[in-house]
Design a protein around this motif. Sequence first.
Motif, mmCIF file in Angstrom:
data_model
loop_
_atom_site.group_PDB
_atom_site.id
_atom_site.type_symbol
_atom_site.label_atom_id
_atom_site.label_comp_id
_atom_site.label_asym_id
_atom_site.label_seq_id
_atom_site.Cartn_x
_atom_site.Cartn_y
_atom_site.Cartn_z
ATOM 1 N N ALA A 358 46.989 50.676 -14.829
ATOM 2 C CA ALA A 358 48.302 50.570 -15.474
ATOM 3 C C ALA A 358 48.586 51.751 -16.392
ATOM 4 N N ARG A 359 47.562 52.292 -17.052
ATOM 5 C CA ARG A 359 47.712 53.462 -17.944
ATOM 6 C C ARG A 359 48.785 53.229 -19.004
ATOM 7 N N VAL A 360 48.774 52.080 -19.665
ATOM 8 C CA VAL A 360 49.797 51.789 -20.663
ATOM 9 C C VAL A 360 49.141 51.531 -22.015
ATOM 10 N N PRO A 361 49.557 52.210 -23.072
ATOM 11 C CA PRO A 361 49.039 51.919 -24.410
ATOM 12 C C PRO A 361 49.342 50.475 -24.796
ATOM 13 N N GLY A 362 48.405 49.826 -25.451
ATOM 14 C CA GLY A 362 48.600 48.441 -25.864
ATOM 15 C C GLY A 362 48.327 47.437 -24.772
ATOM 16 N N GLY A 363 47.881 47.901 -23.601
ATOM 17 C CA GLY A 363 47.660 46.994 -22.485
ATOM 18 C C GLY A 363 46.555 45.992 -22.737
ATOM 19 N N LEU A 364 45.491 46.404 -23.421
ATOM 20 C CA LEU A 364 44.366 45.503 -23.674
ATOM 21 C C LEU A 364 44.785 44.353 -24.582
ATOM 22 N N ALA A 365 45.538 44.655 -25.637
ATOM 23 C CA ALA A 365 45.994 43.602 -26.551
ATOM 24 C C ALA A 365 46.948 42.640 -25.851
ATOM 25 N N GLU A 366 47.861 43.182 -25.051
ATOM 26 C CA GLU A 366 48.801 42.325 -24.331
ATOM 27 C C GLU A 366 48.079 41.456 -23.308
ATOM 28 N N PHE A 367 47.078 42.024 -22.646
ATOM 29 C CA PHE A 367 46.302 41.238 -21.690
ATOM 30 C C PHE A 367 45.651 40.048 -22.376
ATOM 31 N N HIS A 368 45.005 40.272 -23.509
ATOM 32 C CA HIS A 368 44.330 39.174 -24.203
ATOM 33 C C HIS A 368 45.324 38.170 -24.783
ATOM 34 N N ARG A 369 46.496 38.626 -25.172
ATOM 35 C CA ARG A 369 47.512 37.708 -25.701
ATOM 36 C C ARG A 369 47.917 36.674 -24.660
ATOM 37 N N ILE A 370 47.876 37.068 -23.389
ATOM 38 C CA ILE A 370 48.243 36.157 -22.305
ATOM 39 C C ILE A 370 47.012 35.472 -21.713
ATOM 40 N N SER A 371 45.943 36.223 -21.510
ATOM 41 C CA SER A 371 44.803 35.717 -20.758
ATOM 42 C C SER A 371 43.944 34.724 -21.539
ATOM 43 N N LEU A 372 43.786 34.910 -22.845
ATOM 44 C CA LEU A 372 42.936 34.002 -23.617
ATOM 45 C C LEU A 372 43.508 32.583 -23.675
ATOM 46 N N PRO A 373 44.797 32.405 -24.017
ATOM 47 C CA PRO A 373 45.353 31.041 -23.944
ATOM 48 C C PRO A 373 45.310 30.478 -22.525
ATOM 49 N N PHE A 374 45.520 31.341 -21.539
ATOM 50 C CA PHE A 374 45.454 30.907 -20.142
ATOM 51 C C PHE A 374 44.077 30.328 -19.829
ATOM 52 N N LEU A 375 43.023 31.006 -20.284
ATOM 53 C CA LEU A 375 41.664 30.522 -20.040
ATOM 54 C C LEU A 375 41.445 29.149 -20.658
ATOM 55 N N VAL A 376 41.867 28.976 -21.901
ATOM 56 C CA VAL A 376 41.639 27.699 -22.597
ATOM 57 C C VAL A 376 42.310 26.556 -21.849
ATOM 58 N N VAL A 377 43.582 26.726 -21.539
ATOM 59 C CA VAL A 377 44.318 25.656 -20.854
ATOM 60 C C VAL A 377 43.764 25.433 -19.452
ATOM 61 N N CYS A 378 43.476 26.516 -18.740
ATOM 62 C CA CYS A 378 42.965 26.402 -17.379
ATOM 63 C C CYS A 378 41.596 25.712 -17.365
ATOM 64 N N ALA A 379 40.714 26.085 -18.286
ATOM 65 C CA ALA A 379 39.380 25.487 -18.333
ATOM 66 C C ALA A 379 39.462 23.978 -18.560
ATOM 67 N N VAL A 380 40.347 23.558 -19.461
ATOM 68 C CA VAL A 380 40.487 22.131 -19.745
ATOM 69 C C VAL A 380 41.050 21.392 -18.532
ATOM 70 N N LEU A 381 42.122 21.915 -17.940
ATOM 71 C CA LEU A 381 42.770 21.221 -16.818
ATOM 72 C C LEU A 381 41.868 21.184 -15.577
ATOM 73 N N VAL A 382 41.229 22.317 -15.248
ATOM 74 C CA VAL A 382 40.350 22.355 -14.080
ATOM 75 C C VAL A 382 39.147 21.448 -14.299
ATOM 76 N N GLY A 383 38.557 21.489 -15.495
ATOM 77 C CA GLY A 383 37.414 20.628 -15.790
ATOM 78 C C GLY A 383 37.782 19.153 -15.684
ATOM 79 N N TRP A 384 38.949 18.802 -16.210
ATOM 80 C CA TRP A 384 39.403 17.402 -16.145
ATOM 81 C C TRP A 384 39.648 16.962 -14.716
ATOM 82 N N LEU A 385 40.138 17.861 -13.880
ATOM 83 C CA LEU A 385 40.474 17.504 -12.498
ATOM 84 C C LEU A 385 39.257 17.462 -11.595
ATOM 85 N N THR A 386 38.298 18.365 -11.784
ATOM 86 C CA THR A 386 37.239 18.550 -10.795
ATOM 87 C C THR A 386 35.875 17.983 -11.185
ATOM 88 N N LEU A 387 35.624 17.780 -12.455
ATOM 89 C CA LEU A 387 34.270 17.334 -12.869
ATOM 90 C C LEU A 387 34.167 15.817 -12.857
#
Length: 387
Positions: A358-387
């Motif tokens: 992507a070669r964009v300044p600020g890309g790492l911070a923006e990635f974590h702003r979206i990806s970290l909440p995504f992980l939390v919600v996804c981990a809870v929902l997938v764990g609840w559905l599949t375990l």
Amino acid sequence: MSAPLSSRPSPDPSDPAPDLPPGDHDAGPGGNRLLGFLALVAVAFALLRPISPGDWLRLIDWQTLGALTGLLAITQGVERSGVLQGAARALLARTGTARQLALVMCAVAAVLAALVTNDVSLFLLVPLTRELAAQAKLPLARLVALEALAVNAGSSLTPIGNPQNLYLWHRSGESFGGFIAMMGPSVGVMLVLLTATILLTMPGTPITIAPARHKTATQPRLLTLSVVLFVGFVLSLELHQWVPALAVVVAVYALWYREVLKRLDWALLATFALMFVDLHQLVTLPQVAGLLARLPLDQPLPAYLAAIVSSQVISNVPATLLLADHLPQPAVLAIGVNVGGFGFVLGSMANLIALRLARVPGGLAEFHRISLPFLVVCAVLVGWLTL
């Protein structure tokens, strides 16, 4: 003369992409900090656990590094052919809003990742996304972060979508369809959550196409050559013939389009090489083996959480290799390490590739702003559905 660093405004990751010259691979301070951190870790290991230079070289996964080098060169060839500018303009003319564009790009990314692996799909789509952002007022960092989520989700579905799935598929003895059925519910959650994330983060305002500043000359011969090399290179990787394939790619560009090789992202290649060196030494530490022996990995929930957490620290492919002999349930491991590809940038190597392309300044911070909440919600929902 350049302004002092202290007087320059901080880049806003939601702003459109800056007009970077071809081959400018500066991924911003985040990418350079990661490379510096990995170098420091390598130095620490060299001091604390000295090994010979030959042993250091054997820690590197040369097949992966060779594949990455070839794909980077071919991607640079496609970019320099000038075809992306016209393709981006045609796509923008047929898309109403940034939200619609993100939905289309992420859908394509997910499907491609399931068929030709997550890394290859990024090499195809991120350069096009960068050109889209250059021609319209689009948040490049956010678009690329969403595409990284999309390829990680899509690649989770099939045995050939990513390296950890391929390894676990052969290890489990499942049929191709059986593996897809095993992963289907968790991937369904990922895709629904991805769609919701796009709707929440991407604006629904109409796309405004900027007037063309200059007409980019196209090089049809370079494009044709790069496409042929891409098809041949991917097929050669499937046949485990990466050395002659890489030699052909380098020789062809060196003879006729030397500028392509000059613009390779050497920092990204160095980052991956150091990751292999550091992670291989980390997982062989006695403390790591002792920790695994104490964990109740025969139980689904602790095993699932261990797969996610270890992926955040050492990336999901090494985490798979580390945990495979300790988890009796391959389905739990497969689901856990694929969910673990979200979150921190190290969760999946595809995340690193997306940000560097992507070669964009600020890309790492923006990635974590979206990806970290995504992980939390996804981990809870997938764990609840599949375990």
